[in-house]
Scaffold this active site. Structure first.
Site, PDB file in Angstrom:
ATOM      1  N   SER A 154       0.794  -1.232   0.000  1.00 54.72           N
ATOM      2  CA  SER A 154       0.000   0.000   0.000  1.00 54.72           C
ATOM      3  C   SER A 154       0.822   1.276   0.000  1.00 54.72           C
ATOM      4  CB  SER A 154      -0.972   0.003   1.186  1.00 54.72           C
ATOM      5  OG  SER A 154      -2.053  -0.865   0.928  1.00 54.72           O
ATOM      6  N   THR A 155       2.120   1.186   0.119  1.00 55.27           N
ATOM      7  CA  THR A 155       2.935   2.371  -0.165  1.00 55.27           C
ATOM      8  C   THR A 155       2.665   2.831  -1.595  1.00 55.27           C
ATOM      9  OG1 THR A 155       4.601   1.675   1.438  1.00 55.27           O
ATOM     10  CG2 THR A 155       5.311   3.262  -0.199  1.00 55.27           C
TER      11      THR A 155
END
Length: 389
Positions: free
Chosen positions: A70-71
């Site tokens: 999710s970065t």
């Protein structure tokens, strides 16, 4: 864990970051990892070490790419903000103004900003999708466009774990005619010389690290009562249950395969070097990528402190696609960025003109209290900055 050889450079005064990075291998379980930081646009930390696979056969190189989960969302959100900065995207306009099919099931008035702030009520499709369907951009977006929201849009936040990337990415595609990954590459990454991809070309797969220890999230829906249909989120539901079910409805497949690396899943499958992430966030921190007004918009709270996130717990720190610093990004409460499951993290600190990124292939389950690898690096970075001032 065995110590690893550490490669790369630290500017004078930043040796403490190298020490903590080495400790990540010796004491905190790292297998392969990299960390990078910039100050005033200059790289002050660029380190890597360990192995790109579980067997220790492939050394982690200067240009090793790894999925950052999710970065990725921070990069996806940044694409939207670049368009807003150019006047091509109005964050207050209805999504349907750019993507007419999105208006189905009562969604005609949902503004773009609710996509970025996880307030659209679209954490999952109503019917499960296969891995192949998720890897097919048009089919995935059509399914999401046809989905009835799980709660009244705008009334609450709820982390859009997998759908976020398709929602924001399709708006970008409708405006530019380019896929999210292509726009990221041509308009942001290549001009900055940043080594990162969403939709990694096959020619780059040989330098991708294998993720070690990540569970197959597509199977987790079976562990939650009521699967496969996600419940309408409420605080009576276990906070993680809807997120798990949403991932079960949008399975991204085995993460070490060519299919996953090549697909564009802009919520979760960017492949990047730490240096590439720090370069992008450095351009944000220095004001060279977007203007001051857009920078402020990017980090403006969209939820009240303490407001619940119907999926993850506390929504108070959500901005438009990022999270404000909750303690892991140094002393500045207005620093902002995005973390990824398993341990990766990247952020910008405009007041101190700092950027930072950490990537790794040893997936650590649990929350930040279970994984202190990045926190230790950030503390060492700001200790060094304090000594310079």
């Amino acid at each position: 864990m065995a110590a690893a050889d550490i490669y790369g450079t630290c500017a004078p005064g930043f040796e403490g970051v190298r020490e903590e990075f080495a400790r990540g291998f010796a004491e905190r379980g790292d297998i392969g990892a990299a960390v990078s930081a910039t100050v005033d646009g200059e790289t002050v930390v660029d380190l890597w070490g360990g192995s790109a696979d579980a067997e220790g056969v492939r050394p982690w190189q200067r240009d090793t790419l790894v999925t950052v989960y999710s970065t990725t969302k921070g990069l996806t959100a940044l694409c939207a903000h670049v368009l807003a900065d150019r006047g091509a995207l109005d964050l207050d306009a209805p999504v349907a103004a750019y993507w007419p099919e999105f208006a189905q099931e009562g969604k005609a008035d949902i503004p773009v900003r609710w996509l970025l702030s996880h307030r659209a009520g679209l954490i999952a499709t109503r019917e499960p999708l296969t891995v192949e369907e998720v890897h097919d951009w048009d089919r995935a977006c059509a399914a999401i466009a046809a989905t009835r929201p799980w709660w009244e849009p705008g009334t609450a936040a709820g982390y859009h774990g997998m759908t976020f990337g398709f929602l924001v990415g399709e708006v970008v595609r409708r405006i530019t005619g380019q896929s999210l990954g292509t726009f990221l590459r041509t308009e942001i990454a290549e001009p900055l010389g940043a080594d990162l991809f969403i939709g990694t070309p096959e020619s780059e797969h040989a330098r991708c690290a294998d993720m070690v220890g990540h569970p197959d999230l597509s199977r987790l829906a079976d562990t939650v009562p009521g699967a496969p249909q996600p419940p309408v989120p409420s605080m009576d539901v276990h906070p993680l249950a809807p997120a798990i079910l949403a991932l079960g409805h949008l399975p991204f497949g085995e993460v070490n395969t060519a299919a996953f690396r090549s697909a564009e899943i802009p919520a979760t499958n960017a492949f990047a070097t730490a240096r590439g992430l720090a370069t992008v966030y450095g351009a944000v921190a220095n004001g060279t990528l977007v203007g001051e007004g857009t920078l402020e918009s990017m980090r403006t709270r969209q939820a009240s402190p303490g407001e619940p996130d119907l999926v993850m717990g506390d929504a108070g720190a959500w901005t438009l696609g990022f999270k404000l610093n909750e303690g892991g990004a140094g002393p500045n409460p207005r620093a902002f960025g995005h973390a990824g499951a398993g341990g990766s993290y990247a952020f910008a600190d405009p007041e101190n003109r700092v950027s930072y990124a950490y990537t790794m292939n040893k997936y650590v389950n649990g929350g930040s209290d279970d994984d202190r690898r990045s926190d230790s690096l950030v503390r060492a970075l700001y200790a060094a900055l304090g000594q310079r001032s």
